[in-house]
Design an enzyme around this catalytic site. Structure first.
Site, PDB file in Angstrom:
ATOM      1  N   LYS A 109       0.779  -1.241   0.095  1.00  0.00           N
ATOM      2  CA  LYS A 109      -0.096   0.032   0.157  1.00  0.00           C
ATOM      3  C   LYS A 109       1.028   1.232  -0.134  1.00  0.00           C
ATOM      4  O   LYS A 109       0.319   2.232  -0.632  1.00  0.00           O
ATOM      5  CB  LYS A 109      -0.751   0.026   1.310  1.00  0.00           C
ATOM      6  CG  LYS A 109      -1.828  -1.212   1.438  1.00  0.00           C
ATOM      7  CD  LYS A 109      -2.661  -1.563   0.149  1.00  0.00           C
ATOM      8  CE  LYS A 109      -3.263  -3.153   0.261  1.00  0.00           C
ATOM      9  NZ  LYS A 109      -3.869  -3.416  -1.366  1.00  0.00           N
ATOM     10  N   ARG A 140      -7.923  -7.226  -8.954  1.00  0.00           N
ATOM     11  CA  ARG A 140      -8.748  -8.624  -9.455  1.00  0.00           C
ATOM     12  C   ARG A 140     -10.228  -8.342  -9.616  1.00  0.00           C
ATOM     13  O   ARG A 140     -10.623  -7.173  -9.733  1.00  0.00           O
ATOM     14  CB  ARG A 140      -8.857  -9.381  -8.323  1.00  0.00           C
ATOM     15  CG  ARG A 140      -9.506  -8.556  -6.979  1.00  0.00           C
ATOM     16  CD  ARG A 140     -10.160  -9.418  -5.923  1.00  0.00           C
ATOM     17  NE  ARG A 140     -10.934  -8.727  -4.777  1.00  0.00           N
ATOM     18  CZ  ARG A 140     -10.335  -7.838  -3.785  1.00  0.00           C
ATOM     19  NH1 ARG A 140      -9.002  -7.707  -3.626  1.00  0.00           N
ATOM     20  NH2 ARG A 140     -11.383  -7.261  -3.264  1.00  0.00           N
TER      21      ARG A 140
END
Ligand code: MV4
Length: 504
Positions: A116, A295
């Site tokens: 992140k 995804r």
């Protein structure tokens, strides 16, 4: 080019992917654990192979076995679905190394967005607004974090770089309490991800969680399919998603600005295939990049319903080297879609998972209703996997119509044998705040209770109808300046009449 696909997943998403393959004329290979011998994805696929015992570690997480099965069966591509091996750069790489197409992004994109802090630094460099916080990609010591904290300002959040799902996240209100919170955040991150690295972000209060679906092909085309509102969640588990977001509504300018930032974020990592950019949006409509999910997502159907784009088919086409079948100019959000996640859990008992055999079920159908499920009567819900048993998705011309349709569909839906959160969704559909679109990420946990919803029942319909009508009126007033749709029923009085008839 491939025409046989192995689906490395289970449940509703495996079924969803098999359907897309079928429609594209492709052969399908399912994999399953011992707990899933009777599962729907096994029945729907052309071939199915046993992976191993029920626990994920010994079945759906066995990337090595899955690649072996692909090679043995002659499948030339692998679709990871969501969860399990999706977003694992090493698995995506292993597929490529074995000469298999991975229906998803490149390993480097997964890795860049998986960390992140790296993701923040990468998109920030591309000119994307991130929440103020620590900068750069390297790991920072406690001393360094304590030194920069006052310049970021309190309250702030300690977040795990390997994070997601709120694990290793701590709210910090002053410098004094920070060392202890850093320690516990690092400990939790280490336990969850095997990586205790953390970074800091200013806390955005009362934020909404709005995400943008993007598609990118290998020819350099990157488009967005508008947003999904995902603020309704409990303990970082989403419960309901909708598209468009009531917070963006008909603010087409905001939608296009956020959409182009989403596209730019994806381009920053050379992204290919379907992905999602998550934003935090504050009360003043300022928006900040939060993270990117590399995804297909659980909630992709609401986007499919309003844009008409089959996201899974696009994923497969993109992996075959084809161009996206549409352009940004041709993407329009038509109507409104809402998805309720139907979980095998008890909403009257802290949402604890419920297991057992589904003895009977009656699925809602009819106009504007879609049910994506991986179960059927006779199937045993085991404790090994997540509690999602189906996704109930409805479409309506307006948000109000979608809500009324969802109420109707939830009433039709009967599942016997396990407890489900259907009563929770029914209460939510009756909630005035939900109807008015007045909610943020804290709503379910802080302002919603099954008991209070139960008590408020007697006064509900009239008040609810007035609130929903006022909101609908306000929105059509604004919409009237922008677009005049010929046949669309925008009369609030008609809408109210319909509402009242339904309440009898
Ligand atoms: C935040 C935030 C407020 N400010 N970051 C929670 C999970 C993680 N992936 C990011 N999360 C948040 N990050 C800043 N700077 C609030 C949350 C948050 C949240 C975000 C999205 C959806 C639901 C949420 C529930 C609680 C907190």
């Amino acid at each position: 080019m491939f025409n046989k696909v192995l689906i490395a997943n289970r449940g509703e998403i495996a079924v969803r992917i098999i359907r897309a393959c079928r429609e594209l004329g492709m052969q399908t290979v399912a994999v399953f654990s011992e707990a899933d011998r009777q599962a729907l994805h096994v029945r729907y696929a052309d071939e199915a192979y046993l992976l191993g015992p029920a626990p994920s570690r010994e079945s759906y997480l066995r990337g090595d076995k899955i690649i072996d099965i692909a090679l043995k069966s002659g499948a030339k591509a692998i679709h990871p679905g969501y969860g399990f091996l999706a977003e694992r750069a090493d698995f995506s790489q292993a597929c490529q190394d074995a000469g298999l197409a991975y229906i998803g992004p490149k390993p480097s994109s997964i890795a860049a967005m998986g960390d992140k802090a790296v993701a923040r630094a990468t998109v920030a460099k591309a000119g994307v607004a991130v929440v103020p916080g620590t900068e750069g990609e390297g790991s920072l010591s406690d001393d360094e974090l304590l030194a920069v904290a006052p310049s970021i300002g309190f309250p702030l959040l300690v977040k795990a770089t390997a994070g997601g799902g709120g694990k290793g996240m701590r709210e910090v209100h002053n410098l004094e309490e920070m060392p202890a919170l850093l320690r516990s955040a690092r400990r939790e991150a280490e336990a969850s991800f095997g990586d205790g690295n953390v970074y800091l972000e200013k806390l955005v209060e009362g934020a909404r969680h709005i995400e943008f679906q993007i598609l990118a092909d290998t020819h350099g085309n990157v488009i967005h399919l508008g947003e999904r509102e995902c603020s309704l969640q409990r303990r970082h588990q989403k419960l309901l998603e909708e598209s468009p977001s009531p917070f963006i509504g008909d603010d087409e300018d905001m939608r296009q600005r956020m959409g182009s930032v989403a596209v730019r974020s994806a381009q920053a990592v050379g992204y290919v295939n379907a992905g999602t950019i998550e934003f935090l949006v504050d009360k003043d409509k300022n928006f900040y990049f939060l993270e990117m999910n590399t995804r297909l997502q659980v909630e992709h159907p609401v986007t499919e319903m309003v844009t008409g784009v089959d996201i899974v088919k696009e994923q497969i086409r993109i992996a075959r080297g084809r161009q996206i079948r549409t352009t940004q100019e041709n993407i329009h959000m038509n109507g409104w879609a809402i998805e309720c996640r139907i979980n095998a859990e008890d909403p009257y008992n802290s949402f604890i998972p419920s297991t057992g055999q589904i003895s009977h079920s009656l699925l809602p159908t009819g106009p504007g209703v879609r049910v994506d499920t991986g179960v059927y009567p006779g199937f045993e819900i085991s404790p090994y996997y997540d509690s999602l048993i189906s996704k109930l998705i409805v479409w309506g011309e307006t948000r109000a119509e979608a809500i009324l349709r969802m109420r109707r569909a939830l009433e039709e839906y009967k599942i016997v044998g396990v407890r489900t959160n259907i009563p929770f969704h029914q209460k939510l559909m009756d909630s005035h705040r939900f109807m008015g679109g007045q909610f943020d990420t804290r709503f379910v946990e802080e302002r919603f209770s099954m008991e209070a919803a139960e008590e408020g029942k007697s006064t509900r319909p009239e008040i609810a109808a007035i609130i929903a009508t006022l909101v609908a009126h306000q929105q059509t007033q604004r919409a009237a300046h922008i677009i005049q749709r010929g046949e669309r029923d925008t009369s609030n009085w008609k809408w109210l009449g319909r509402w009242e008839r339904l309440q009898r």
